[in-house]
Design a protein around this motif. Structure first.
Motif: not given
Length: 152
Positions: A90-95
């Protein structure tokens, strides 16, 4: 260290982890996660599964990435300089790990890719970098030329 819950964004089907081979393991929700003979866990769809063995149990939560974003979306480099891109859910923060992503560049003379690392070529101009993960894709614009103050 004992892990009793695995929760990560994945792109089914994908191997999400493994256990020592030789252990007999079962999944209570094989439509969500299966156990390969090698001990690898393979995610298939969103959901929760409990993996059981003689050593205990592991709850696995499968949550597919609904969309991905490349960060930064624009990268300005000088010829020969390198930069790094990150793929986030999505737009983060999960990399999302770079090695799980399929990378492409529109012009390798301008921007060459080594996984998430971008190396600017000697040719000035613009190239698009595309990251694909689990049927999703995101793009970033790479500009190679003179870098003006504040353009990074």
């Amino acid at each position: 260290m004992v892990i009793d819950r695995l929760d990560a964004a994945v792109a089914p089907p994908v191997t999400v982890g493994s256990t020592p081979s030789g252990a007999t393991m079962t999944s209570d929700a094989p439509h969500v996660v299966t156990v390969e003979p090698s001990g690898s866990l393979v995610a298939h769809q969103d959901g929760v599964a409990t993996i059981r063995s003689a050593a205990g149990s592991l709850e696995v939560v499968v949550r597919t990435a609904r969309s991905i974003t490349l960060v930064p979306r624009r990268l300005a480099l000088r010829p020969g300089e390198t930069g790094r891109l990150h793929v986030v859910e999505g737009d983060g923060p999960q990399q999302i790990p770079a090695e799980e992503v399929e990378w492409a560049t529109s012009d390798p003379r301008i921007a060459t890719l080594f996984g998430a690392e971008v190396m600017a070529g000697v040719r000035r101009g613009r190239a698009r970098v595309t990251a694909r993960y689990g049927g999703r894709q995101a793009e970033a614009l790479i500009t190679v030329g003179e870098v003006r103050k504040g353009s990074r």
